[in-house]
Design a protein around this motif. Structure first.
Motif, PDB file in Angstrom:
ATOM      1  N   GLU A 127       0.847  -1.198   0.000  1.00  0.00           N
ATOM      2  CA  GLU A 127       0.000   0.000   0.000  1.00  0.00           C
ATOM      3  C   GLU A 127       0.880   1.245   0.000  1.00  0.00           C
ATOM      4  OE1 GLU A 127      -2.362   1.698   3.542  1.00  0.00           O
ATOM      5  OE2 GLU A 127      -3.805   0.387   2.508  1.00  0.00           O
ATOM      6  N   ARG A 129       0.778   5.513  -0.104  1.00  0.00           N
ATOM      7  CA  ARG A 129      -0.107   6.640   0.180  1.00  0.00           C
ATOM      8  C   ARG A 129       0.570   7.969  -0.130  1.00  0.00           C
ATOM      9  NH1 ARG A 129      -4.432   7.563   3.602  1.00  0.00           N
ATOM     10  NH2 ARG A 129      -4.306   5.390   4.352  1.00  0.00           N
ATOM     11  N   ASP A 132      -4.402  11.860   0.712  1.00  0.00           N
ATOM     12  CA  ASP A 132      -5.595  11.033   0.893  1.00  0.00           C
ATOM     13  C   ASP A 132      -5.686   9.904  -0.120  1.00  0.00           C
ATOM     14  OD1 ASP A 132      -6.445  12.620   3.014  1.00  0.00           O
ATOM     15  OD2 ASP A 132      -7.538  13.998   1.691  1.00  0.00           O
ATOM     16  N   VAL A 134      -4.590   6.468  -1.821  1.00  0.00           N
ATOM     17  CA  VAL A 134      -3.895   5.227  -1.485  1.00  0.00           C
ATOM     18  C   VAL A 134      -4.004   4.282  -2.675  1.00  0.00           C
ATOM     19  CG1 VAL A 134      -3.740   3.277   0.106  1.00  0.00           C
ATOM     20  CG2 VAL A 134      -4.469   5.523   0.947  1.00  0.00           C
TER      21      VAL A 134
END
Length: 355
Positions: A127, A129, A132, A134
């Motif tokens: 993941e 990021r 905001d 992702v």
């Protein structure tokens, strides 16, 4: 005790790596301090092509310096040049951030960064990021571009605090520390690591506790004959580590209170000589030039015996072997030195001491 060397990234570093390999050292590291030293990935790429056996490490990179995808690309590219010989050191960026006048990353950011690097370097998605947004990311091109098949060794930088050691435990990595020569402190780090590792399930790229390594970075000066421990030669060989500690103290007023009166006076002298104060917004531009380089002769008086003994190894062969044995008993696997006077001779001295 295994042995290795840490140097600054600069032209000719590959020649030192070849010499280290010929001497039988296990590992060869370069620093990741962008505004002070050269680029470690460029340096280790040269070393990878020039060597065949020695482990190659970056000690250490940080989430506050590089994004996980960019760092993973660098490490996996090195792994393609030197399969299975790459060590990825990660930390909060304490020094590298302070040389920019910025604070280090948090332990939480360090843990997320380490996990992302482990995933990406093993060919998995992770993941990623930005604000905001992702997204799951992974290497889209493998083959000759990067090597995600051979394992990369991961180590987390920890000083006296348990937070980074706990990250190492949860992520199944080894530990590296700088100038930490107190066996009791190492036992505390290993205990914090083991407590955090309890009940944690590690993947194939996060080895079990028994297979990870602990490294200590220091400087070495072997006294000859009746040489005084406070000789100019001893101060020159170890002064870069002592000055790095004083730089940190000068940059971190809260730390000064932990020092004795002589050490506090040395910090005061250092600030005065650099023409700055502990609260000046631009103090980092005055404190860190020539960081971890050979000290100037006029700064030898700042290299106090108490600080030398704390962060460096200075003594007779028997004295040093006793101290090293105590570190080994406390769980330190590999001794890394940072040579600044005559690296080939200092590396040979390390090998002589340990054989």
């Amino acid at each position: 005790m295994l042995a290795g060397v840490v140097v600054a990234a600069q032209p000719g570093v590959e020649d030192l790596a070849v010499q280290a390999e010929e001497l039988g050292l296990r590992s060869f590291w370069v620093n990741d301090t962008p505004m002070v030293h050269g680029d470690p990935f460029v340096a280790l790429a040269l070393c990878a092509k020039a060597t065949r056996r020695i482990k190659l490490g970056i000690g250490v990179t940080s989430p506050a310096l590089r994004s996980a995808p960019a760092a993973a690309s660098g490490f996996a590219s090195l792994n393609a040049l030197a399969p299975g010989r790459i060590i990825c050191g990660v930390g909060t960026g304490n020094t590298a951030r302070r040389t920019l006048g910025m604070p280090p990353a948090t332990a939480a950011a360090l843990e997320g960064f380490t996990a992302a690097l482990q995933d990406l370097c093993a060919g998995r998605s992770t993941e990623y990021r930005e604000g905001d947004r992702v997204r799951d990311v992974r290497f889209l091109h493998a083959g000759a571009h990067v090597n995600t098949a051979d394992p990369i060794e991961f180590v987390v930088a920890a000083l006296h605090g348990p937070k980074a050691a706990a990250v190492a435990g949860r992520r199944g990595t080894g530990l590296i520390s700088f100038g930490l020569l107190d066996p009791t402190a190492w036992q505390a780090l290993h205990n914090a690591r083991r407590r955090a590792a309890d009940g944690t399930v590690h993947d194939s790229n996060s080895p079990a506790d028994s297979s990870v390594n602990s490294y200590v970075v220091t400087a070495l000066h072997l006294l000859r004959g009746d040489e005084d421990p406070g000789s100019d030669a001893a101060r020159d060989a170890t002064g870069h580590l002592v000055l790095s500690m004083l730089d940190f103290a000068a940059d971190t007023p809260a730390f000064v209170g932990q020092l004795g009166p002589d050490e506090r006076e040395a910090v005061r002298k250092l600030l005065d000589r650099r023409g700055t104060t502990a609260t000046a917004p631009d103090r980092y531009t005055k404190l860190y030039p020539n960081y971890l380089g050979r000290i100037a002769a006029q700064d030898r008086d700042l290299v106090l015996p108490s600080l030398m003994n704390s962060v460096a190894l200075v003594g007779t062969r028997d004295d040093l072997r006793t101290r090293i044995a105590a570190l080994e008993q406390a769980g330190v696997d590999e001794l890394l030195i940072q040579p600044v006077i005559d690296p080939p001779s200092e590396m040979a001295q390390l090998v002589e001491l340990l054989t």
